[in-house]
Design an enzyme around this catalytic site. Structure first.
Site, mmCIF file in Angstrom:
data_model
loop_
_atom_site.group_PDB
_atom_site.id
_atom_site.type_symbol
_atom_site.label_atom_id
_atom_site.label_comp_id
_atom_site.label_asym_id
_atom_site.label_seq_id
_atom_site.Cartn_x
_atom_site.Cartn_y
_atom_site.Cartn_z
ATOM 1 N N ARG A 267 0.882 -1.307 0.082
ATOM 2 C CA ARG A 267 0.041 -0.026 -0.043
ATOM 3 C C ARG A 267 0.849 1.311 0.048
ATOM 4 N NH1 ARG A 267 -3.865 -2.693 -1.466
ATOM 5 N NH2 ARG A 267 -5.669 -3.219 -0.344
ATOM 6 N N GLU B 160 -3.392 7.468 -4.609
ATOM 7 C CA GLU B 160 -3.697 6.742 -5.913
ATOM 8 C C GLU B 160 -5.153 7.274 -6.366
ATOM 9 O OE1 GLU B 160 -1.730 2.672 -4.808
ATOM 10 O OE2 GLU B 160 -3.640 2.618 -5.530
ATOM 11 N N HIS C 75 -0.945 0.608 -9.955
ATOM 12 C CA HIS C 75 -1.508 -0.733 -9.067
ATOM 13 C C HIS C 75 -2.160 -1.720 -9.690
ATOM 14 C CE1 HIS C 75 -3.573 -0.981 -4.668
ATOM 15 N NE2 HIS C 75 -3.160 -2.099 -5.348
HETATM 16 O O1 A2R Z 1 1.760 -9.942 11.845
HETATM 17 P P1 A2R Z 1 3.011 -10.875 11.223
HETATM 18 O O2 A2R Z 1 4.098 -11.015 12.025
HETATM 19 O O3 A2R Z 1 2.386 -12.270 10.546
HETATM 20 O O4 A2R Z 1 3.622 -10.267 9.870
HETATM 21 C C1 A2R Z 1 2.666 -9.743 8.822
HETATM 22 C C2 A2R Z 1 3.361 -8.636 8.088
HETATM 23 N N1 A2R Z 1 2.887 -7.414 9.054
HETATM 24 C C3 A2R Z 1 3.899 -6.415 9.582
HETATM 25 N N2 A2R Z 1 5.337 -6.535 9.498
HETATM 26 C C4 A2R Z 1 5.683 -5.775 10.248
HETATM 27 N N3 A2R Z 1 5.344 -4.579 10.942
HETATM 28 C C5 A2R Z 1 3.871 -4.521 10.834
HETATM 29 N N4 A2R Z 1 3.392 -3.623 11.616
HETATM 30 C C6 A2R Z 1 3.215 -5.469 10.213
HETATM 31 N N5 A2R Z 1 1.895 -5.841 10.059
HETATM 32 C C7 A2R Z 1 1.920 -6.905 9.370
HETATM 33 O O5 A2R Z 1 2.938 -8.462 6.811
HETATM 34 C C8 A2R Z 1 2.686 -10.710 7.609
HETATM 35 O O6 A2R Z 1 3.865 -11.271 7.618
HETATM 36 C C9 A2R Z 1 2.472 -9.884 6.556
HETATM 37 C C10 A2R Z 1 1.149 -9.920 5.914
HETATM 38 O O7 A2R Z 1 0.894 -11.312 5.547
HETATM 39 P P2 A2R Z 1 -0.651 -11.851 5.122
HETATM 40 O O8 A2R Z 1 -1.472 -11.348 6.257
HETATM 41 O O9 A2R Z 1 -0.350 -13.305 4.658
HETATM 42 O O10 A2R Z 1 -1.245 -10.789 3.883
HETATM 43 P P3 A2R Z 1 -0.843 -11.284 2.101
HETATM 44 O O11 A2R Z 1 -1.700 -11.999 1.909
HETATM 45 O O12 A2R Z 1 0.596 -11.489 1.928
HETATM 46 O O13 A2R Z 1 -1.017 -9.599 1.555
HETATM 47 C C11 A2R Z 1 -0.175 -8.337 1.877
HETATM 48 C C12 A2R Z 1 -0.657 -7.148 1.452
HETATM 49 C C13 A2R Z 1 -2.244 -6.961 1.496
HETATM 50 O O14 A2R Z 1 -2.901 -6.669 2.915
HETATM 51 C C14 A2R Z 1 -2.472 -6.014 0.545
HETATM 52 O O15 A2R Z 1 -2.305 -4.565 1.244
HETATM 53 C C15 A2R Z 1 -1.364 -5.866 -0.507
HETATM 54 O O16 A2R Z 1 -0.548 -6.980 0.308
HETATM 55 O O17 A2R Z 1 -1.667 -6.511 -1.600
#
Ligand code: A2R
Length: 307
Positions: A221, A250, A268
């Site tokens: 994002r 965007e 995007h």
């Molecule tokens: O919460 P964790 O430790 O599992 O890590 C998640 C990480 N994450 C962060 N890392 C560092 N600081 C933060 N504040 C933080 N918040 C979240 O992002 C996890 O490793 C990753 C997200 O993975 P998923 O939930 O499996 O999401 P996915 O399907 O990989 O999609 C990621 C993003 C979407 O939310 C859209 O914004 C974009 O890709 O298309």
């Protein structure tokens, strides 16, 4: 028929399936109290005032994996289930990250222009570029898409490291500090969710740590990267390159970013292929149809998993 509010576009296939079960209303033509279901996308989400007016709302189905444009805490409070489309876009977004990485390293845009402008004939061979092989790549957010990126990088002999809030059960090196990781990386790829917890996580300090030979790729994002700091870092050479699929406001992209030669910019389109968008569309509709049938959904966002 059940009343569905449509926010943003749907494809012809999605519409056809939705029309078997719903009367579809557009934003300029709906009775708030009649709406029980909403279909939207990661960019438009749902305006909090509209959400508040939908007093009988039961489910919001989002087309996309990111749901930072939906007030999920409020949805949970009201018992409204929110769904998204994880997994079906992992490979496509990972490909987009690699596309940006390779375009930066191998200066695809510059060399394409070199051929088209006739400079090749006029001036001889183009200047050399940098090899994308054997680089240390830091993945910020080693979730579903982050892991797909890591796998796709394997043929380039990349050394994969990562930062997320929690250490994962993987053999890649974990950093609990993003700046420390950026210092050790040639490339930093952002693939966390958006929203307050990741707002401007990639700040001036992180960019400086990545350094003049460093490349920043953002397929998450726009909010995750401090865009003002990014422009300053790219202009001064504190940071070498940026490959960006997402932006803070965007579809507005700052002129300064568009003017820089050391950027590759995409509108995007991380998941934007016919095949992947069809899969996302199908899941978005499946969630709504299943909810209508038996009150359950296929892919609730984690916060709504127990609703
Ligand atoms: O919460 P964790 O430790 O599992 O890590 C998640 C990480 N994450 C962060 N890392 C560092 N600081 C933060 N504040 C933080 N918040 C979240 O992002 C996890 O490793 C990753 C997200 O993975 P998923 O939930 O499996 O999401 P996915 O399907 O990989 O999609 C990621 C993003 C979407 O939310 C859209 O914004 C974009 O890709 O298309």
């Amino acid at each position: 028929m059940t009343n569905l509010l449509q926010i943003g576009g749907v494809t012809a296939d999605m519409r056809k399936r939705l029309e078997t079960a719903f009367t579809i209303h557009q934003l300029d033509d709906f009775d708030p109290s009649s709406i029980t279901h909403v279909i939207t996308n990661g960019h438009d989400g749902i305006d909090p005032a509209i959400m508040a007016s939908l007093i009988n709302l039961k489910a919001i189905s989002g087309y996309g994996v990111g749901y930072d444009a939906i007030d999920v805490a409020e949805a949970v409070r009201r018992g409204i289930v929110v769904t998204h489309t994880p997994n079906v876009l992992n490979e496509e977004v990972a490909t987009t990250a690699l596309l940006l990485l390779l375009a930066c390293y191998r200066e695809v845009l510059r060399d394409d222009a070199y051929v088209r402008s006739g400079a090749w004939q006029a001036n001889g061979n183009a200047p050399l570029t940098r090899s994308a092989d054997n680089q240390t790549v830091g993945i910020l957010g080693l979730g579903r898409i982050g892991q797909a990126i890591a796998q796709k990088l394997t043929p380039w002999n990349a050394e994969i490291v990562y930062h997320s809030r929690t250490k994962k059960d993987v053999f890649y090196t974990y950093y609990d500090n993003l700046t420390a990781m950026a210092k050790d990386c040639d490339v930093l790829i952002c693939i966390t969710p958006g929203g307050p917890s990741t707002d401007k996580l990639v700040n001036a300090e992180v960019m400086e740590a990545l350094g003049p030979n460093g490349t920043l790729i953002n397929v998450s994002r726009g909010s995750v990267v401090d865009e003002t700091a990014l422009i300053a870092a790219l202009q001064s050479g504190t940071l070498g390159w940026a490959g960006l699929d997402v932006f803070e406001a965007e579809p507005t992209v700052p002129q300064a970013l568009r003017d820089l030669p050391n950027t590759v910019l995409l509108p995007h389109v991380g998941s934007g292929t016919v095949e992947t968008r069809a899969a996302m569309g199908a899941l978005t509709v499946d969630n709504l149809l299943q909810h209508l049938k038996d009150g359950t959904v296929i892919s609730a966002v984690p916060e709504c998993a127990n609703l």
